[in-house]
Design a protein around this motif. Structure first.
Motif, mmCIF file in Angstrom:
data_model
loop_
_atom_site.group_PDB
_atom_site.id
_atom_site.type_symbol
_atom_site.label_atom_id
_atom_site.label_comp_id
_atom_site.label_asym_id
_atom_site.label_seq_id
_atom_site.Cartn_x
_atom_site.Cartn_y
_atom_site.Cartn_z
ATOM 1 N N GLU A 119 31.518 24.151 18.198
ATOM 2 C CA GLU A 119 31.410 23.692 16.907
ATOM 3 C C GLU A 119 32.350 25.251 16.723
ATOM 4 O O GLU A 119 32.395 26.029 17.358
ATOM 5 N N LEU A 120 33.105 24.797 15.527
ATOM 6 C CA LEU A 120 34.347 25.899 14.893
ATOM 7 C C LEU A 120 33.837 25.942 13.385
ATOM 8 O O LEU A 120 32.988 24.906 12.696
ATOM 9 N N ILE A 121 33.881 27.012 13.239
ATOM 10 C CA ILE A 121 33.440 27.412 11.179
ATOM 11 C C ILE A 121 34.724 27.268 10.640
ATOM 12 O O ILE A 121 35.818 27.640 10.810
ATOM 13 N N VAL A 122 34.600 26.333 9.491
ATOM 14 C CA VAL A 122 35.637 25.642 8.806
ATOM 15 C C VAL A 122 35.285 26.534 7.177
ATOM 16 O O VAL A 122 36.705 26.411 6.920
ATOM 17 N N ALA A 123 34.581 26.394 6.826
ATOM 18 C CA ALA A 123 34.262 27.033 5.497
ATOM 19 C C ALA A 123 32.646 28.105 5.500
ATOM 20 O O ALA A 123 31.773 27.679 6.038
ATOM 21 N N ALA A 124 32.840 28.695 4.675
ATOM 22 C CA ALA A 124 32.162 29.570 3.777
ATOM 23 C C ALA A 124 31.475 29.721 2.628
ATOM 24 O O ALA A 124 33.014 29.275 1.414
ATOM 25 N N VAL A 125 30.655 28.978 2.287
ATOM 26 C CA VAL A 125 30.837 28.065 0.524
ATOM 27 C C VAL A 125 29.524 29.149 -0.122
ATOM 28 O O VAL A 125 28.394 29.574 0.582
#
Length: 185
Positions: A119-125
């Motif tokens: 998996e890749l980190i794509v966003a921090a919300v």
């Protein structure tokens, strides 16, 4: 691996401490607000969506934006006097997985990073808390938000096009930022 994840959690937690700028009018809060304003001048939102406006539902959405908007709906049902946040991961098949929703306090939220294999980190919300006496634009990135983006980009399992999303509870706007400071057009 556990040691790495524990260290990473501490690193990300340290980056988010302080989150939204200025919950009172004390001197240090005022200085923090001025510092945030000066440092985020170059970080204008790539996109701003008023969550109450139904027109955004008719736009073509990426899987990441769709997941962020689903999170925004969940956050709307939570206490808006504290910050909440989550990390989004892209699976190898292109679908988006949302990490656990973490509750913080009125000034910060400590997110944990725990990607599964491939998996890749794509966003921090995360949200910025709603207080009637905030004088700082809570739709903007704080210094800690910018630091979080920098720290996440340094990780090997982070998409280089990492996005940071701030949900301003006071104005109910979703604000998309590029962690690199450059919006994809």
């Amino acid at each position: 691996m556990r040691t790495f994840l524990a260290s990473l959690w501490i690193l990300v937690a340290a980056c988010l401490t302080g989150g939204a700028a200025g919950a009172s009018t004390s001197g240090s809060d005022t200085q923090h607000a001025i510092r945030d304003a000066q440092l985020n001048r170059d970080h204008d939102p790539c996109r701003r969506i008023r969550l109450a406006d139904s027109r955004w539902r008719r736009t073509t959405m990426t899987p990441t934006l769709a997941a962020v908007l689903q999170l925004a709906e969940k956050f709307a049902r939570l206490d808006n006097a504290i910050e909440h946040g989550a990390i989004l991961y892209r699976r190898p098949d292109g679908t988006i997985r949302t990490g656990p929703i973490i509750a913080g306090d009125g000034n910060s939220v400590l997110l944990t990073v725990s990607p599964l294999p491939a998996e890749l980190i794509v966003a921090a919300v995360h949200t910025h808390a709603r207080y009637p006496y905030y004088t700082v634009d809570q739709s903007r990135l704080s210094v800690e938000d910018i630091a979080l983006g920098t720290q996440l980009l340094a990780l090997p399992h982070t998409d280089r096009r990492l996005l940071l999303y701030i949900i301003d509870n006071a104005t109910q706007t979703l604000n998309e930022y590029s962690a690199s400071g450059r919006c994809a057009r």
